[in-house]
Write a protein that holds these residues in place. Structure first.
Motif, short mmCIF file in Angstrom:
data_model
loop_
_atom_site.label_atom_id
_atom_site.label_comp_id
_atom_site.label_asym_id
_atom_site.label_seq_id
_atom_site.Cartn_x
_atom_site.Cartn_y
_atom_site.Cartn_z
N UNK A 1 -83.38 9.09 -69.58
CA UNK A 1 -84.15 10.33 -69.63
C UNK A 1 -85.19 10.38 -68.50
N UNK A 2 -85.69 9.22 -68.13
CA UNK A 2 -86.68 9.13 -67.05
C UNK A 2 -86.56 7.75 -66.42
N UNK A 3 -86.72 7.67 -65.10
CA UNK A 3 -86.74 6.36 -64.46
C UNK A 3 -87.87 6.27 -63.45
N UNK A 4 -88.38 5.07 -63.27
CA UNK A 4 -89.51 4.85 -62.37
C UNK A 4 -89.07 4.62 -60.94
N UNK A 5 -87.75 4.41 -60.72
CA UNK A 5 -87.29 3.94 -59.42
C UNK A 5 -87.44 2.43 -59.37
N UNK A 6 -86.76 1.78 -58.40
CA UNK A 6 -86.75 0.32 -58.35
C UNK A 6 -88.13 -0.30 -58.11
N UNK B 1 -82.13 12.38 -57.39
CA UNK B 1 -82.83 12.41 -56.10
C UNK B 1 -83.85 13.54 -56.12
N UNK B 2 -85.08 13.23 -55.75
CA UNK B 2 -86.08 14.30 -55.65
C UNK B 2 -87.18 13.89 -54.68
N UNK C 1 -85.31 7.53 -54.68
CA UNK C 1 -83.93 7.12 -54.40
C UNK C 1 -83.09 7.21 -55.66
N UNK C 2 -81.77 7.44 -55.50
CA UNK C 2 -80.91 7.61 -56.68
C UNK C 2 -80.79 6.33 -57.52
N UNK C 3 -80.21 6.50 -58.67
CA UNK C 3 -80.07 5.39 -59.63
C UNK C 3 -78.98 4.42 -59.16
#
Ligand SMILES: *[C@@H]1O[C@H](CO)[C@@H](O)[C@H](O)[C@H]1NC(C)=O
Ligand SMILES: *[C@@H]1O[C@H](CO)[C@@H](O)[C@H](O)[C@H]1NC(C)=O
Ligand SMILES: *[C@@H]1O[C@H](CO)[C@@H](O)[C@H](O)[C@H]1NC(C)=O
Ligand SMILES: *[C@@H]1O[C@H](CO)[C@@H](O)[C@H](O)[C@H]1NC(C)=O
Ligand SMILES: *[C@@H]1O[C@H](CO)[C@@H](O)[C@H](O)[C@H]1NC(C)=O
Ligand SMILES: *[C@@H]1O[C@H](CO)[C@@H](O)[C@H](O)[C@H]1NC(C)=O
Length: 396
Positions: A163-168, A366-367, A321-323
């Motif tokens: 639902x939400x990710x912080x990025x690596x 990506x945003x 960056x994408x997942x």
């Protein structure tokens, strides 16, 4: 109420000991007056204990012989126990001066020195769980945890969906968080001794003058609050949901989510909506597809597999960056070549902390990030040259 608030109370003057229990309606108040521990009545239930509520005012909070905190009712039945054993993922120690209690069920709040962890080997997790609603502490639809993936990230799940990710995590920051460079988010630590070890995430300021806690609310929003001593109140400082672009994969595969644009979703350059009709109605879920195959794809189909001369890269700066990146041990200079050489590689990026990251398959989530220092580069048929510093390369 929230058992975790005990962590702060444990260092305060007013304490609970094996010989001194708390009986409803008694409370203890922390030295600085910020935290209160006791039994609280919610709108419809009296509930120190989420899934097995205490139905009357007979509650007793004690410390048991083995040192665990126990909530029991008037019939001496145990309703909840902190149940501290050594089975919690054993995060390496990194606190220099604070006590480090373990909690297996942290409820919906994340407070300083607490650890969110995932032990891949044993399949054990400690994560936050949202409440059903503001006055119903039983488990809701959202959880906040820590995913090792190939490169670790903090994530919120709705049921079992991302639902939400912080990025690596790059060793200093989560590179997909907009406000990660501002001071109040500093203090996060991610520990990963080696891939077999559990990954843990914690948050700690090296001063007691800042009081901060985070809550995963029933709508899946993680909100950070800071104590304002002047106002005598908690002030919201950060929210994981600011625009729809914070929702994982909002624009589908190969879509870019930009909340400052109308419409909010667009396709990456040289990609088109997979379903024009849905897309024009604002249903972005099918995402975009590549309109012109890469030269290397055409060559491969033709049995030659040779020339990639026409393939190039589109650089995009300040992007989340994408997942699912794959780390590669090559140096910054070789990252581009590594991607160029492999026709399945759709994008690359380089970060000093992480090194070279490569993507294959669909690019999702990506945003643009206003304050990011991260650059994203796309692989195009006709190369668009740019300064590839920390960049993500999309092979188009
Ligand atoms: C609480 O009780 C009120 C009145 O009985 C009811 O309308 C409401 O739905 C209840 N809320 C929850 C979360 O059960
Ligand atoms: C304590 O934890 C163990 C292991 O997770 C579990 O088997 C046991 O039922 C728990 N006990 C209580 C009182 O919650
Ligand atoms: C949880 O999900 C279910 C099914 O998707 C939904 O009906 C329910 O309203 C959700 N609960 C909350 C608190 O959002
Ligand atoms: C959006 O499109 C997807 C894929 O075609 C479909 O499953 C979904 O029901 C659509 N959603 C809405 C709100 O129309
Ligand atoms: C395959 O190669 C031949 C000779 O170079 C060329 O004429 C043809 O267009 C190519 N086919 C495809 C599908 O690219
Ligand atoms: C090309 O990339 C794919 C996807 O990342 C990977 O599975 C494959 O091993 C790579 N091939 C070579 C020759 O590196």
């Amino acid at each position: 109420f929230n058992i975790l608030l005990l962590l702060t109370i444990s260092t305060a003057l007013n304490t609970i000991t094996p010989s001194k229990s708390i009986k409803d309606p008694d409370v203890i108040i922390s030295q600085n007056g910020v935290f209160r521990l006791g039994f609280f009545s919610l709108a419809n239930s009296s509930n120190p204990n989420r899934n097995r509520p205490l139905k009357d005012s007979s509650g007793i909070l004690t410390i048991s012989d083995d040192g665990n905190l126990v909530v029991s009712n008037g019939k001496a039945e145990i309703l909840w126990s902190s149940n501290v054993t050594n089975t919690v993922p054993n995060c390496p120690a990194f606190s220099l001066w604070k006590p480090r209690p373990h909690f297996e069920d942290p409820s919906n709040a994340f407070i300083e020195t607490m650890k969110i962890s995932t032990d891949v080997k044993k399949g054990r997790k400690v994560d936050l769980k949202s409440w059903k609603s503001i006055d119903d502490p039983s488990d809701g639809n959202f959880s906040l945890g820590f995913e090792p993936f190939n490169i670790p990230e903090g994530i919120i799940r709705k049921k079992n969906q991302l639902y939400f990710r912080t990025g690596p995590w790059n060793g200093y920051t989560f590179i997909g968080l907009i406000n990660m460079y501002t001071s109040y988010l500093q203090g996060f630590v991610v520990v990963a001794d080696n891939p077999q070890q559990p990954y843990c995430m914690t948050h700690e300021f090296y001063t007691d003058s800042i009081l901060i806690y985070g809550e995963l609310d029933s709508q899946g929003k993680f909100i950070e609050r800071r104590w304002d001593a002047g106002k005598g109140n908690w002030i919201n400082k950060y929210s994981s949901y600011q625009t729809d672009c914070d929702v994982y994969g909002y624009c589908g595969a190969f879509g870019i989510c930009d909340s400052s644009k109308q419409p909010i979703c667009s396709c990456l350059k040289r990609f088109k909506p997979r379903n024009i009709e849905e897309w024009s109605r604002g249903n972005w879920s099918s995402g975009c597809f590549r309109t012109t195959p890469l030269q290397c794809q055409r060559d491969n189909n033709n049995g030659s597999g040779a020339g990639q001369g026409d393939d190039g890269f589109l650089e995009m700066k300040n992007m989340k960056v994408p997942v699912f990146p794959h780390p590669s041990s090559v140096s910054n200079g070789e990252c581009k070549d590594q991607c160029m050489k492999n026709c399945s590689c759709v994008a690359y990026a380089y970060d000093d902390g992480i090194g070279c990251m490569l993507w294959s398959g669909d690019l999702i989530d990506i945003s643009p990030l206003a304050e990011s220092i991260f650059t994203f580069v796309c692989h195009l048929r006709n190369s668009i040259k740019g300064n590839i510093l920390r960049s993500l390369l999309l092979q188009q």
